[in-house]
Design an enzyme around this catalytic site. Structure first.
Site, PDB file in Angstrom:
ATOM      1  N   LYS A  72       2.317  -3.946   6.784  1.00 39.54           N
ATOM      2  CA  LYS A  72       2.672  -3.961   5.341  1.00 39.54           C
ATOM      3  C   LYS A  72       4.186  -3.854   5.178  1.00 39.54           C
ATOM      4  CE  LYS A  72      -1.314  -4.401   3.809  1.00 39.54           C
ATOM      5  NZ  LYS A  72      -1.677  -5.637   3.156  1.00 39.54           N
ATOM      6  N   SER A 106       0.833  -1.205   0.000  1.00 35.17           N
ATOM      7  CA  SER A 106       0.000   0.000   0.000  1.00 35.17           C
ATOM      8  C   SER A 106       0.867   1.254   0.000  1.00 35.17           C
ATOM      9  CB  SER A 106      -0.850  -0.034   1.283  1.00 35.17           C
ATOM     10  OG  SER A 106      -1.393   1.233   1.529  1.00 35.17           O
ATOM     11  N   TYR A 125      -1.548  -1.367  11.154  1.00 32.46           N
ATOM     12  CA  TYR A 125      -1.863  -1.864   9.806  1.00 32.46           C
ATOM     13  C   TYR A 125      -0.724  -1.553   8.844  1.00 32.46           C
ATOM     14  CZ  TYR A 125      -3.644  -1.830   5.061  1.00 32.46           C
ATOM     15  OH  TYR A 125      -3.770  -2.030   3.703  1.00 32.46           O
TER      16      TYR A 125
HETATM   17  P1  NAD Z   1     -10.843  -7.204   1.800  1.00 30.81           P
HETATM   18  O1  NAD Z   1     -11.012  -7.193   3.261  1.00 30.81           O
HETATM   19  O2  NAD Z   1     -12.025  -6.938   0.949  1.00 30.81           O
HETATM   20  O3  NAD Z   1     -10.200  -8.611   1.330  1.00 30.81           O
HETATM   21  C1  NAD Z   1      -9.323  -9.356   2.150  1.00 30.81           C
HETATM   22  C2  NAD Z   1      -9.835 -10.791   2.174  1.00 30.81           C
HETATM   23  O4  NAD Z   1      -8.944 -11.566   2.980  1.00 30.81           O
HETATM   24  C3  NAD Z   1     -11.222 -10.926   2.792  1.00 30.81           C
HETATM   25  O5  NAD Z   1     -12.022 -11.711   1.931  1.00 30.81           O
HETATM   26  C4  NAD Z   1     -10.982 -11.623   4.136  1.00 30.81           C
HETATM   27  O6  NAD Z   1     -12.068 -12.442   4.498  1.00 30.81           O
HETATM   28  C5  NAD Z   1      -9.702 -12.402   3.840  1.00 30.81           C
HETATM   29  N1  NAD Z   1      -8.861 -12.677   5.016  1.00 30.81           N
HETATM   30  C6  NAD Z   1      -8.361 -11.797   5.913  1.00 30.81           C
HETATM   31  N2  NAD Z   1      -7.604 -12.420   6.827  1.00 30.81           N
HETATM   32  C7  NAD Z   1      -7.605 -13.752   6.488  1.00 30.81           C
HETATM   33  C8  NAD Z   1      -7.013 -14.907   7.037  1.00 30.81           C
HETATM   34  N3  NAD Z   1      -6.245 -14.865   8.140  1.00 30.81           N
HETATM   35  N4  NAD Z   1      -7.240 -16.105   6.452  1.00 30.81           N
HETATM   36  C9  NAD Z   1      -8.010 -16.184   5.334  1.00 30.81           C
HETATM   37  N5  NAD Z   1      -8.596 -15.110   4.769  1.00 30.81           N
HETATM   38  C10 NAD Z   1      -8.404 -13.910   5.336  1.00 30.81           C
HETATM   39  O7  NAD Z   1      -9.660  -6.182   1.438  1.00 30.81           O
HETATM   40  P2  NAD Z   1      -9.249  -5.559   0.032  1.00 30.81           P
HETATM   41  O8  NAD Z   1      -9.687  -4.131  -0.001  1.00 30.81           O
HETATM   42  O9  NAD Z   1      -9.624  -6.480  -1.061  1.00 30.81           O
HETATM   43  O10 NAD Z   1      -7.672  -5.541   0.220  1.00 30.81           O
HETATM   44  C11 NAD Z   1      -6.866  -6.618  -0.228  1.00 30.81           C
HETATM   45  C12 NAD Z   1      -5.430  -6.351   0.156  1.00 30.81           C
HETATM   46  O11 NAD Z   1      -5.014  -5.092  -0.382  1.00 30.81           O
HETATM   47  C13 NAD Z   1      -5.204  -6.241   1.674  1.00 30.81           C
HETATM   48  O12 NAD Z   1      -3.961  -6.843   1.966  1.00 30.81           O
HETATM   49  C14 NAD Z   1      -5.146  -4.752   1.916  1.00 30.81           C
HETATM   50  O13 NAD Z   1      -4.371  -4.445   3.041  1.00 30.81           O
HETATM   51  C15 NAD Z   1      -4.482  -4.264   0.637  1.00 30.81           C
HETATM   52  N6  NAD Z   1      -4.797  -2.857   0.322  1.00 30.81           N
HETATM   53  C16 NAD Z   1      -6.097  -2.456   0.263  1.00 30.81           C
HETATM   54  C17 NAD Z   1      -6.400  -1.121  -0.008  1.00 30.81           C
HETATM   55  C18 NAD Z   1      -7.831  -0.650  -0.029  1.00 30.81           C
HETATM   56  O14 NAD Z   1      -8.048   0.565   0.113  1.00 30.81           O
HETATM   57  N7  NAD Z   1      -8.812  -1.506  -0.206  1.00 30.81           N
HETATM   58  C19 NAD Z   1      -5.371  -0.203  -0.246  1.00 30.81           C
HETATM   59  C20 NAD Z   1      -4.042  -0.663  -0.196  1.00 30.81           C
HETATM   60  C21 NAD Z   1      -3.762  -2.007   0.079  1.00 30.81           C
END
Ligand code: NAD
Ligand code: UDP
Length: 344
Positions: free
Chosen positions: A154, A125, A150
């Protein structure tokens, strides 16, 4: 070629599944549905016309991860989206955040080592850059110290990948550092559905637009920006998803660790987003000005030059399209994945 998609039922993961299928990859989803639901997979199957294998389980559990590789492997690569991701909550529950976000990555790396899988794409991120001194932010500035658990998770996960790449000459890892994803698949079947009251700007505005929330609270109009509100780099989630497919191809050309920004190279203010959403949904959306949110910065946006050069990838969709797709998803699914069939 088969890809293990950890957290593949989530917002970015689900959109990436569709792009992987379009590029003829086979996929297996692993998810504990802590922030998603099995309905996502049904909808992915509906859109793609393909049956999608998935395993429900916790990536913090090494035996579950080993079993994934045993039962569904061999995998050409892993894409690791699974994480807890709410910045504010991470300050209240640091242990839960570190356990979930760090142990899952170590478990995945350990199983990859045991089962001879050498490639991983990791969801990082823009938060790893902290408060930027120069804009746009290029990868070469290196990571900073994050202001919350958080963000720190990362940075630490990137370090795991970097260190392991030094130890294993076969290992290839890409940390993709995302800008703020928005929008939804054009079908309106999948989109972003945060738990509870959304913490992020556009999911919050979408709930105001659909009548579930009263008005937007704007956190500060006294930033040193042209209209006083915070500015961010917003990217269509489908552009982001395509970046993963491009990154998979690039990993055939090198070894070791690399970090690449996926952003647009420009920023928009809160007012610009709100006004554009009002146009898209056909109603002037109400707002109130509130105090700045602790930890917020005035502006950030990513330099996408490296992604263009290395991945031959550039974001295609503009802000209006991001917000039109957000509205399409939200108006079709006012209660997200639990919306009754007659509202779809
Ligand atoms: P999200 O929460 O929609 O998706 C994450 C998925 O991982 C979910 O389906 C959740 O159920 C699953 N999960 C979490 N912990 C788990 C575990 N221990 N075992 C199995 N499944 C697990 O999030 P997103 O927005 O799709 O983000 C995906 C990735 O991108 C994350 O790593 C997040 O930190 C990163 N990210 C997101 C954003 C944003 O704004 N959405 C920005 C930068 C980085
Ligand atoms: N923001 C806001 N009201 C909200 C949520 C966010 O004014 O309800 C502002 C926030 O202060 C920031 C911008 O919108 O300037 C983007 O915030 P978001 O949480 O979506 O992304 P992040 O700050 O994590 O980049």
């Amino acid at each position: 070629m088969k890809i293990l998609v950890c957290g593949g039922a989530g917002y970015i993961g689900s959109h990436t599944i569709l792009e992987l299928l379009s590029a003829d990859y086979e996929v297996v989803i692993a998810d504990n549905f802590s922030n998603s639901c099995p309905e996502v997979i049904k909808r992915l199957e509906k859109i793609s016309g393909t049956s999608i294998p998935y395993a429900e389980g916790d990536l913090d559990d090494q035996s579950f991860v080993d079993q994934l590789f045993e039962q569904y492997g061999p995998f050409e690569a892993v894409i690791h989206f699974a994480a807890l991701k709410a910045v504010g909550e991470s300050c209240l529950k640091p242990i839960e955040y570190y356990k979930n976000n760090l142990i899952s990555t170590l478990n995945i790396l350990d199983s990859m080592r045991k089962f001879g899988c050498h490639k991983i794409i990791y969801s990082s991120s823009a938060t790893v850059y902290g408060e930027p001194e120069h804009l746009p932010i290029a990868e070469s500035v290196g990571t900073s110290s994050a202001t919350n658990p958080y963000g720190q998770s990362k940075i630490i996960n990137e370090r795991f990948l970097e260190d392991y790449a030094k130890a294993d000459p076969e290992f290839i890892a890409t940390a993709l550092r995302y800008a703020n994803p928005l929008g939804a698949h054009e079908s309106g079947e999948i989109g972003e559905e945060p738990n509870g009251i959304p913490g992020n700007l556009v999911p919050y505005i979408a709930k105001v637009a659909v009548g579930k929330l009263d008005h937007l609270n704007i956190f500060g109009d006294d930033y040193p920006t042209p209209d006083g509100t915070g500015r961010r780099d917003y990217i269509h989630v489908v552009d982001l998803a395509k970046g993963h497919v491009a990154a998979l191809a690039e990993m055939n050309t090198r070894k070791g660790f690399d970090a690449i920004n996926l952003g647009t190279g420009r920023s928009y203010s809160v007012f610009e987003i709100l006004n554009c959403y009002s146009e898209v949904c056909g109603r002037k959306l109400p707002y109130e000005i509130k105090a700045r949110r602790p930890g917020d910065i005035a502006e950030n946006y990513l330099d996408p030059t490296k992604a263009k050069e290395k991945l031959n990838w550039t974001a295609q969709y503009d802000l209006r399209r991001m917000l039109e797709d957000s509205w399409h998803w939200q108006s079709k699914n006012p209660d997200g994945y639990t919306s009754p069939a007659d509202s779809k």
